[in-house]
Scaffold this motif. Structure first.
Motif, PDB file in Angstrom:
ATOM      1  N   ALA A 383       0.826  -1.213   0.000  1.00 47.58           N
ATOM      2  CA  ALA A 383       0.000   0.000   0.000  1.00 47.58           C
ATOM      3  C   ALA A 383       0.856   1.257   0.000  1.00 47.58           C
ATOM      4  CB  ALA A 383      -0.924  -0.007   1.217  1.00 47.58           C
ATOM      5  N   ARG A 384       1.954   1.240   0.749  1.00 43.43           N
ATOM      6  CA  ARG A 384       2.833   2.411   0.757  1.00 43.43           C
ATOM      7  C   ARG A 384       3.497   2.599  -0.603  1.00 43.43           C
ATOM      8  NH1 ARG A 384       7.651   2.372   5.004  1.00 43.43           N
ATOM      9  NH2 ARG A 384       8.215   0.607   3.643  1.00 43.43           N
ATOM     10  N   SER A 385       3.839   1.508  -1.295  1.00 48.30           N
ATOM     11  CA  SER A 385       4.435   1.620  -2.635  1.00 48.30           C
ATOM     12  C   SER A 385       3.453   2.247  -3.615  1.00 48.30           C
ATOM     13  CB  SER A 385       4.865   0.231  -3.124  1.00 48.30           C
ATOM     14  OG  SER A 385       5.380   0.308  -4.437  1.00 48.30           O
ATOM     15  N   TYR A 386       2.177   1.837  -3.539  1.00 44.22           N
ATOM     16  CA  TYR A 386       1.178   2.462  -4.408  1.00 44.22           C
ATOM     17  C   TYR A 386       1.023   3.947  -4.079  1.00 44.22           C
ATOM     18  CZ  TYR A 386      -0.694  -1.494  -7.022  1.00 44.22           C
ATOM     19  OH  TYR A 386      -0.851  -2.527  -7.917  1.00 44.22           O
ATOM     20  N   ARG A 387       0.995   4.259  -2.775  1.00 39.91           N
ATOM     21  CA  ARG A 387       0.787   5.652  -2.376  1.00 39.91           C
ATOM     22  C   ARG A 387       1.967   6.539  -2.746  1.00 39.91           C
ATOM     23  NH1 ARG A 387       1.288   6.776   3.851  1.00 39.91           N
ATOM     24  NH2 ARG A 387       3.451   6.415   3.175  1.00 39.91           N
ATOM     25  N   ASP A 388       3.192   6.049  -2.543  1.00 36.04           N
ATOM     26  CA  ASP A 388       4.375   6.898  -2.700  1.00 36.04           C
ATOM     27  C   ASP A 388       5.004   6.810  -4.077  1.00 36.04           C
ATOM     28  OD1 ASP A 388       3.954   7.536  -0.072  1.00 36.04           O
ATOM     29  OD2 ASP A 388       5.510   6.187   0.705  1.00 36.04           O
ATOM     30  N   ASP A 389       4.790   5.703  -4.796  1.00 32.54           N
ATOM     31  CA  ASP A 389       5.512   5.512  -6.063  1.00 32.54           C
ATOM     32  C   ASP A 389       4.571   5.361  -7.258  1.00 32.54           C
ATOM     33  OD1 ASP A 389       7.942   5.543  -4.646  1.00 32.54           O
ATOM     34  OD2 ASP A 389       7.771   3.404  -4.196  1.00 32.54           O
ATOM     35  N   ILE A 390       3.730   4.325  -7.230  1.00 29.16           N
ATOM     36  CA  ILE A 390       2.989   3.968  -8.438  1.00 29.16           C
ATOM     37  C   ILE A 390       1.979   5.041  -8.811  1.00 29.16           C
ATOM     38  CG2 ILE A 390       1.430   2.264  -9.443  1.00 29.16           C
ATOM     39  CD1 ILE A 390       2.794   0.153  -7.710  1.00 29.16           C
ATOM     40  N   VAL A 391       1.137   5.472  -7.860  1.00 28.84           N
ATOM     41  CA  VAL A 391       0.122   6.481  -8.188  1.00 28.84           C
ATOM     42  C   VAL A 391       0.753   7.808  -8.594  1.00 28.84           C
ATOM     43  CG1 VAL A 391      -1.775   7.850  -7.234  1.00 28.84           C
ATOM     44  CG2 VAL A 391      -1.672   5.390  -6.804  1.00 28.84           C
ATOM     45  N   PRO A 392       1.783   8.328  -7.895  1.00 31.87           N
ATOM     46  CA  PRO A 392       2.425   9.567  -8.367  1.00 31.87           C
ATOM     47  C   PRO A 392       3.038   9.431  -9.753  1.00 31.87           C
ATOM     48  CG  PRO A 392       2.977   9.188  -6.061  1.00 31.87           C
ATOM     49  CD  PRO A 392       2.295   7.957  -6.550  1.00 31.87           C
ATOM     50  N   LEU A 393       3.634   8.261 -10.055  1.00 32.97           N
ATOM     51  CA  LEU A 393       4.208   8.078 -11.386  1.00 32.97           C
ATOM     52  C   LEU A 393       3.129   8.054 -12.460  1.00 32.97           C
ATOM     53  CD1 LEU A 393       7.011   5.448 -10.662  1.00 32.97           C
ATOM     54  CD2 LEU A 393       7.318   7.839 -11.353  1.00 32.97           C
ATOM     55  N   ARG A 394       1.999   7.379 -12.168  1.00 36.03           N
ATOM     56  CA  ARG A 394       0.885   7.373 -13.133  1.00 36.03           C
ATOM     57  C   ARG A 394       0.374   8.795 -13.376  1.00 36.03           C
ATOM     58  NH1 ARG A 394       0.445   3.054 -16.436  1.00 36.03           N
ATOM     59  NH2 ARG A 394       0.490   1.087 -15.275  1.00 36.03           N
ATOM     60  N   LYS A 395       0.303   9.552 -12.310  1.00 37.83           N
ATOM     61  CA  LYS A 395      -0.162  10.932 -12.455  1.00 37.83           C
ATOM     62  C   LYS A 395       0.815  11.740 -13.289  1.00 37.83           C
ATOM     63  CE  LYS A 395      -1.462  15.004  -9.779  1.00 37.83           C
ATOM     64  NZ  LYS A 395      -1.580  15.594  -8.409  1.00 37.83           N
ATOM     65  N   LYS A 396       2.102  11.538 -13.059  1.00 40.45           N
ATOM     66  CA  LYS A 396       3.106  12.274 -13.831  1.00 40.45           C
ATOM     67  C   LYS A 396       3.046  11.887 -15.301  1.00 40.45           C
ATOM     68  CE  LYS A 396       8.055  13.298 -14.007  1.00 40.45           C
ATOM     69  NZ  LYS A 396       9.380  13.066 -13.387  1.00 40.45           N
ATOM     70  N   ILE A 397       2.863  10.589 -15.584  1.00 38.79           N
ATOM     71  CA  ILE A 397       2.747  10.143 -16.971  1.00 38.79           C
ATOM     72  C   ILE A 397       1.543  10.802 -17.639  1.00 38.79           C
ATOM     73  CG2 ILE A 397       2.240   8.137 -18.430  1.00 38.79           C
ATOM     74  CD1 ILE A 397       3.886   6.467 -16.459  1.00 38.79           C
ATOM     75  N   SER A 398       0.430  10.879 -16.944  1.00 41.88           N
ATOM     76  CA  SER A 398      -0.770  11.499 -17.503  1.00 41.88           C
ATOM     77  C   SER A 398      -0.548  12.986 -17.773  1.00 41.88           C
ATOM     78  CB  SER A 398      -1.942  11.305 -16.540  1.00 41.88           C
ATOM     79  OG  SER A 398      -3.122  11.875 -17.073  1.00 41.88           O
ATOM     80  N   GLU A 399       0.142  13.659 -16.857  1.00 41.54           N
ATOM     81  CA  GLU A 399       0.419  15.083 -17.058  1.00 41.54           C
ATOM     82  C   GLU A 399       1.366  15.307 -18.238  1.00 41.54           C
ATOM     83  OE1 GLU A 399       1.938  16.180 -13.295  1.00 41.54           O
ATOM     84  OE2 GLU A 399      -0.032  16.430 -12.343  1.00 41.54           O
ATOM     85  N   GLU A 400       2.387  14.459 -18.372  1.00 45.95           N
ATOM     86  CA  GLU A 400       3.304  14.594 -19.505  1.00 45.95           C
ATOM     87  C   GLU A 400       2.596  14.302 -20.821  1.00 45.95           C
ATOM     88  OE1 GLU A 400       6.429  15.627 -19.614  1.00 45.95           O
ATOM     89  OE2 GLU A 400       6.437  16.041 -17.471  1.00 45.95           O
ATOM     90  N   SER A 401       1.684  13.332 -20.811  1.00 47.52           N
ATOM     91  CA  SER A 401       0.927  13.044 -22.036  1.00 47.52           C
ATOM     92  C   SER A 401       0.048  14.228 -22.415  1.00 47.52           C
ATOM     93  CB  SER A 401       0.065  11.793 -21.834  1.00 47.52           C
ATOM     94  OG  SER A 401       0.872  10.661 -21.606  1.00 47.52           O
ATOM     95  N   LEU A 402      -0.526  14.889 -21.416  1.00 43.49           N
ATOM     96  CA  LEU A 402      -1.347  16.055 -21.704  1.00 43.49           C
ATOM     97  C   LEU A 402      -0.520  17.172 -22.325  1.00 43.49           C
ATOM     98  CD1 LEU A 402      -4.076  17.490 -21.547  1.00 43.49           C
ATOM     99  CD2 LEU A 402      -3.499  18.174 -19.196  1.00 43.49           C
ATOM    100  N   LEU A 403       0.692  17.391 -21.817  1.00 44.85           N
ATOM    101  CA  LEU A 403       1.571  18.404 -22.392  1.00 44.85           C
ATOM    102  C   LEU A 403       1.908  18.064 -23.852  1.00 44.85           C
ATOM    103  CD1 LEU A 403       4.031  19.066 -19.415  1.00 44.85           C
ATOM    104  CD2 LEU A 403       2.202  20.557 -20.250  1.00 44.85           C
ATOM    105  N   ARG A 404       2.189  16.815 -24.118  1.00 39.34           N
ATOM    106  CA  ARG A 404       2.518  16.418 -25.497  1.00 39.34           C
ATOM    107  C   ARG A 404       1.289  16.508 -26.408  1.00 39.34           C
ATOM    108  NH1 ARG A 404       6.236  14.527 -22.372  1.00 39.34           N
ATOM    109  NH2 ARG A 404       8.306  13.919 -23.131  1.00 39.34           N
ATOM    110  N   TYR A 405       0.122  16.230 -25.844  1.00 38.93           N
ATOM    111  CA  TYR A 405      -1.089  16.372 -26.653  1.00 38.93           C
ATOM    112  C   TYR A 405      -1.324  17.846 -27.010  1.00 38.93           C
ATOM    113  CZ  TYR A 405      -6.034  16.622 -27.844  1.00 38.93           C
ATOM    114  OH  TYR A 405      -7.221  16.899 -28.466  1.00 38.93           O
ATOM    115  N   ASN A 406      -1.084  18.728 -26.031  1.00 41.62           N
ATOM    116  CA  ASN A 406      -1.239  20.154 -26.312  1.00 41.62           C
ATOM    117  C   ASN A 406      -0.238  20.624 -27.360  1.00 41.62           C
ATOM    118  OD1 ASN A 406      -3.327  20.405 -24.493  1.00 41.62           O
ATOM    119  ND2 ASN A 406      -1.967  20.925 -22.760  1.00 41.62           N
ATOM    120  N   GLY A 407       0.929  19.962 -27.381  1.00 40.51           N
ATOM    121  CA  GLY A 407       1.927  20.290 -28.405  1.00 40.51           C
ATOM    122  C   GLY A 407       1.742  19.487 -29.670  1.00 40.51           C
ATOM    123  N   MET A 408       0.642  18.758 -29.767  1.00 38.40           N
ATOM    124  CA  MET A 408       0.294  17.967 -30.960  1.00 38.40           C
ATOM    125  C   MET A 408       1.357  16.908 -31.238  1.00 38.40           C
ATOM    126  SD  MET A 408      -1.267  20.950 -33.418  1.00 38.40           S
ATOM    127  CE  MET A 408      -1.965  19.741 -34.536  1.00 38.40           C
TER     128      MET A 408
END
Length: 469
Positions: A383-408
């Motif tokens: 549970a701590r690994s999901y809280r501290d590592d996996i979920v933050p990394l998934r969120k970061k991946i989603s944010e980076e994908s959004l930036l690349r989508y905005n840049g087409m």
């Protein structure tokens, strides 16, 4: 023996019988053993026991207050201990055990005999009053045995109360996690519906192949079915909690928090857990008490194995035209066919059963504590690994994908796929957090509760809504 001396002897015997009977007479306690059960339950759950009686209105008012707002885990346990009818039925067994204890302290009723013979102008009448002397002499030992059985009944009732508290706590964590997962499954369905609609529009203008459109439609259909399952799982988990709390009608409309409690800052250490379990486990205490009770019962069996029927009493006889005759009568069972050896052998075998069961209970308890702590520590780390590592990394991946989508730089479908992966990661984190709290409850039960087998883990339904592509 003269009539005067016979009467004096019988009076002495009657006085001795009365003294022994009054000395061994027992009465019912004021609380019926509930106070001791409540103390053992409170020591292990933090909640005492109360039964509706003179304060029924107070109990009902407390139940109403507990169910007003979002019900906490402790509030659910409190409601179950106050309102679960199965627990009340178990506590009623205390009255049965105490009645046996009181009965063991009372002398058996004397027997009265009367006979009348007539013939040749004469009538003979004989009267007798018989007392069970063996039963009278063994009252202290029988009271001690039934006292231990009464203590066993208290331990059984406390075990059931502690087990109910643990089951209710598990049901609360399952219900909150299921509701939280159902809300995430709704987000998955909405994202899948938007993706399917976009694919349909793009395919209509020729910007998407039929294969890609079919994939998005299949994902949308799967997300809808997973949402239905998640909603049912949430309903089932909630009803399980309602059954344990014993609520129905308006009380069944209770609300729960939107999310599970946060993880503690650090996990518990395993130091001295096995020795603590040896001192606090109710099933071990019950097994030891059972062995002690059987040992005392073996002593009673040996004491009465040879002479198991010994009765004495007052007798008088009168005949027509003759003065009344007084005396006494003793009845002794002759050990011609049964010397009591079978009863003694059975008692000894029963005692050895209880000894081995007590040793087995201790061995099983130690193993359960080790296994429960392993599950607890593993669940905390996951549970701590999901809280501290996996979920933050998934969120970061989603944010980076959004930036690349905005840049087409990426397509909208890649953006949606990353968003779905993030939601799936959050669902898995919910399941890991739920498993931690269930493991924590199981560890507490293994150390100081009943040691009951933990409830089987169920996968978070909405986590299955994660895309396969």
């Amino acid at each position: 023996m003269s009539r005067t001396s016979s009467i004096a002897s019988l009076r002495t015997l009657a006085a001795g019988v009365a003294i022994l009977a009054l000395g061994g007479c027992a009465s019912f306690s004021k609380d019926g053993g509930l106070d001791a059960v409540s103390a053992m339950t409170a020591e292990r759950t933090g909640q005492d026991l109360r039964l509706p009686g003179a304060g029924a209105g107070t109990v009902q008012a407390e139940l109403d207050r507990l169910l007003e707002g979002p019900v906490s885990a402790d509030g659910a346990v409190r409601a179950a201990l106050l309102n679960n009818r199965g627990l009340r039925a178990s506590l009623a067994g205390l009255g049965v055990a105490e009645a046996d204890l009181v009965q063991a302290g009372r002398m058996a009723n004397p027997g009265f005999g009367f006979s009348r013979l007539s013939g040749a102008g004469e009538t003979e009448i004989e009267r007798s009053v018989i007392f069970d002397l063996v039963g009278l002499l063994t009252i202290p030992l029988r009271r001690e045995i039934e006292g231990r059985r009464f203590e066993s009944a208290k331990l059984v009732a406390a075990t059931q109360a502690v087990r109910l508290a643990a089951d209710t706590r598990r049901a609360w964590f399952n219900a909150v996690a299921a509701g939280q997962s159902a809300r995430y499954a709704e987000q998955v369905r909405e994202a899948a519906a938007a993706s399917s609609e976009l694919a349909r529009r793009m395919a209509r203008v020729g910007n998407l192949s039929a294969l890609d459109q079919a994939r998005e439609q299949a994902f949308a259909a799967e997300a809808a079915t997973q949402l239905a399952r998640a909603r049912h799982d949430a309903t089932a988990a909630r009803e399980q909690l309602a059954r344990l709390m014993g609520v129905w009608g308006a009380h069944a409309a209770f609300t729960l928090p939107d999310r599970l409690p946060d993880l503690p800052a650090a996990p518990r250490e395993a130091a001295n857990m096995e020795s603590l379990a040896m001192r606090q486990r109710l099933d071990i205490r019950l097994a030891k008490l059972d062995a002690e009770s059987t040992a005392r019962a073996l002593g009673l069996t040996k004491a009465t194995g040879f002479v198991n029927v010994l009765e004495a009493g007052y007798v008088n006889s009168s005949k027509s035209g003759s003065p009344r005759e007084d005396g006494y009568e003793i009845e002794l069972s002759l050990p011609i066919f049964d010397w009591g050896g079978a009863r003694v052998a059975k008692a000894q075998a029963t005692y050895m059963q209880t000894v081995h069961r007590a040793a087995d209970a201790a061995t099983v308890a130690r193993s359960q504590v080790r296994e429960a702590y392993s599950a607890y520590r593993t669940s905390y780390d996951v549970a701590r690994s999901y809280r501290d590592d996996i979920v933050p990394l998934r969120k970061k991946i989603s944010e980076e994908s959004l930036l690349r989508y905005n840049g087409m730089l990426v397509s909208v479908f890649e953006l949606l796929a990353d968003a779905r992966a993030q939601i799936a990661g959050v669902n898995a984190a919910i399941g890991a957090q739920r498993d931690y709290w269930l493991a924590e409850t199981d560890l507490q039960a293994a150390v100081s509760g009943s040691g009951a087998s933990p409830a089987p883990r169920t996968a978070t339904a909405a986590a299955a809504a994660a895309p396969a592509h």
